[in-house]
Design an enzyme around this catalytic site. Structure first.
Site, mmCIF file in Angstrom:
data_model
loop_
_atom_site.group_PDB
_atom_site.id
_atom_site.type_symbol
_atom_site.label_atom_id
_atom_site.label_comp_id
_atom_site.label_asym_id
_atom_site.label_seq_id
_atom_site.Cartn_x
_atom_site.Cartn_y
_atom_site.Cartn_z
ATOM 1 N N GLN A 1 -13.989 2.910 2.693
ATOM 2 C CA GLN A 1 -13.440 2.489 1.633
ATOM 3 C C GLN A 1 -13.324 3.654 0.674
ATOM 4 O O GLN A 1 -14.058 4.297 0.563
ATOM 5 C CB GLN A 1 -14.420 1.377 0.973
ATOM 6 N N HIS B 1 -10.275 -5.069 -1.624
ATOM 7 C CA HIS B 1 -9.177 -5.209 -1.206
ATOM 8 C C HIS B 1 -9.081 -5.492 0.461
ATOM 9 O O HIS B 1 -10.002 -5.162 0.864
ATOM 10 C CB HIS B 1 -8.223 -4.044 -1.563
ATOM 11 N N PHE B 2 -8.079 -6.250 0.516
ATOM 12 C CA PHE B 2 -7.841 -6.666 2.115
ATOM 13 C C PHE B 2 -6.373 -5.943 2.530
ATOM 14 O O PHE B 2 -5.174 -6.031 1.682
ATOM 15 C CB PHE B 2 -7.688 -8.060 2.168
ATOM 16 N N HIS B 3 -6.585 -5.267 3.408
ATOM 17 C CA HIS B 3 -5.114 -4.532 4.130
ATOM 18 C C HIS B 3 -4.547 -5.622 5.071
ATOM 19 O O HIS B 3 -5.102 -5.770 6.027
ATOM 20 C CB HIS B 3 -5.457 -3.316 4.890
ATOM 21 N N ASP C 1 0.906 -1.085 0.037
ATOM 22 C CA ASP C 1 -0.126 -0.107 0.133
ATOM 23 C C ASP C 1 0.845 1.341 0.117
ATOM 24 O O ASP C 1 1.778 1.418 0.797
ATOM 25 C CB ASP C 1 -1.059 0.073 1.317
ATOM 26 N N ASN D 1 -12.621 -2.888 3.982
ATOM 27 C CA ASN D 1 -13.420 -1.628 4.117
ATOM 28 C C ASN D 1 -14.566 -1.907 2.880
ATOM 29 O O ASN D 1 -14.079 -2.097 1.754
ATOM 30 C CB ASN D 1 -12.688 -0.310 4.190
HETATM 31 P P1 5GP Z 1 -9.429 1.818 1.480
HETATM 32 O O1 5GP Z 1 -9.531 3.139 2.059
HETATM 33 O O2 5GP Z 1 -10.398 1.705 0.145
HETATM 34 O O3 5GP Z 1 -9.716 0.606 2.278
HETATM 35 O O4 5GP Z 1 -7.777 1.788 0.952
HETATM 36 C C1 5GP Z 1 -7.435 2.100 -0.206
HETATM 37 C C2 5GP Z 1 -5.971 2.050 -0.213
HETATM 38 O O5 5GP Z 1 -5.284 2.044 -1.430
HETATM 39 C C3 5GP Z 1 -5.272 3.232 0.806
HETATM 40 O O6 5GP Z 1 -4.756 2.469 1.879
HETATM 41 C C4 5GP Z 1 -4.212 3.586 -0.425
HETATM 42 O O7 5GP Z 1 -3.377 4.012 0.358
HETATM 43 C C5 5GP Z 1 -4.049 2.731 -1.273
HETATM 44 N N1 5GP Z 1 -3.951 3.324 -2.692
HETATM 45 C C6 5GP Z 1 -4.401 4.345 -3.172
HETATM 46 N N2 5GP Z 1 -3.868 4.558 -4.493
HETATM 47 C C7 5GP Z 1 -2.788 3.504 -4.423
HETATM 48 C C8 5GP Z 1 -1.857 3.618 -5.573
HETATM 49 O O8 5GP Z 1 -1.893 3.928 -6.453
HETATM 50 N N3 5GP Z 1 -0.948 2.502 -5.361
HETATM 51 C C9 5GP Z 1 -0.915 1.722 -3.911
HETATM 52 N N4 5GP Z 1 -0.008 0.816 -3.925
HETATM 53 N N5 5GP Z 1 -1.653 1.899 -3.138
HETATM 54 C C10 5GP Z 1 -2.802 2.831 -3.263
#
Ligand code: 5GP
Ligand code: ZN
Length: 147
Positions: free
Chosen positions: A99, A105-107, A35, A92
């Site tokens: 989200q 996706h899974f963190h 991430d 999320n």
């Molecule tokens: P969410 O908030 O949807 O659960 O998580 C999305 C995640 O995607 C965030 O933690 C953000 O840092 C990551 N992210 C967004 N754009 C990119 C990207 O271009 N490359 C990578 N590796 N991560 C990204």
């Protein structure tokens, strides 16, 4: 079934290599990459290679292909650094649930100490629910699973 993509999706672009990523693992069904925000060092995202918005769009086959690889990748992250003493796995679904990228996706967020850069706060409403209220909730959800 062929993996489906969404041309406007940033994670589909990462899957196809149109946007670079620090990939740590991939197979025909999933990709795992760092991430960009690195909440803690090693913070990794696991995505299915087929574009589904959130958990509510998975069928059992996609779920088994995706979820089966989470422990493997979690174990590799943990083994990569002796300072990792725990891990939060977070998924999320919906803006209300934080989200921000609408490709499921899974963190995997390795934990190093109480003061690393990750927090999660659960309310505790134990005292607010009667037995009857809990049974009503239980019954509704169970009936969805049985229908
Ligand atoms: P969410 O908030 O949807 O659960 O998580 C999305 C995640 O995607 C965030 O933690 C953000 O840092 C990551 N992210 C967004 N754009 C990119 C990207 O271009 N490359 C990578 N590796 N991560 C990204
Ligand atoms: Zn996508």
């Amino acid at each position: 079934m062929a993996n489906k993509r969404d041309a406007s999706c940033i994670f589909c672009k990462i899957i196809d290599g149109e946007i670079p990523s620090y990939t740590i693992y991939e197979d025909e069904n999933i990709k795992a990459f760092l991430d960009i925000s690195q909440a803690t060092p090693g913070h990794t995202l696991i995505v299915p290679k087929t574009h589904v918005k959130d958990i509510f769009e998975y069928d059992p086959e996609l779920a088994s292909k995706t979820f089966a690889k989470i422990p493997l990748i979690a174990q590799a992250i943990k083994a990569s650094n002796p300072n990792i003493i725990g891990m939060n796995i977070v998924n999320n679904n919906g803006s209300i649930a934080y989200q921000s990228v609408f490709h499921s996706h899974f963190h995997l967020i390795p934990r190093y100490s109480e003061n690393d850069d990750f927090k999660m706060i659960f309310g505790d409403n134990t005292d607010s629910y009667s037995k009857e209220q809990l049974v009503a909730i239980q019954t509704k959800i169970k009936s969805e699973l049985e229908s």
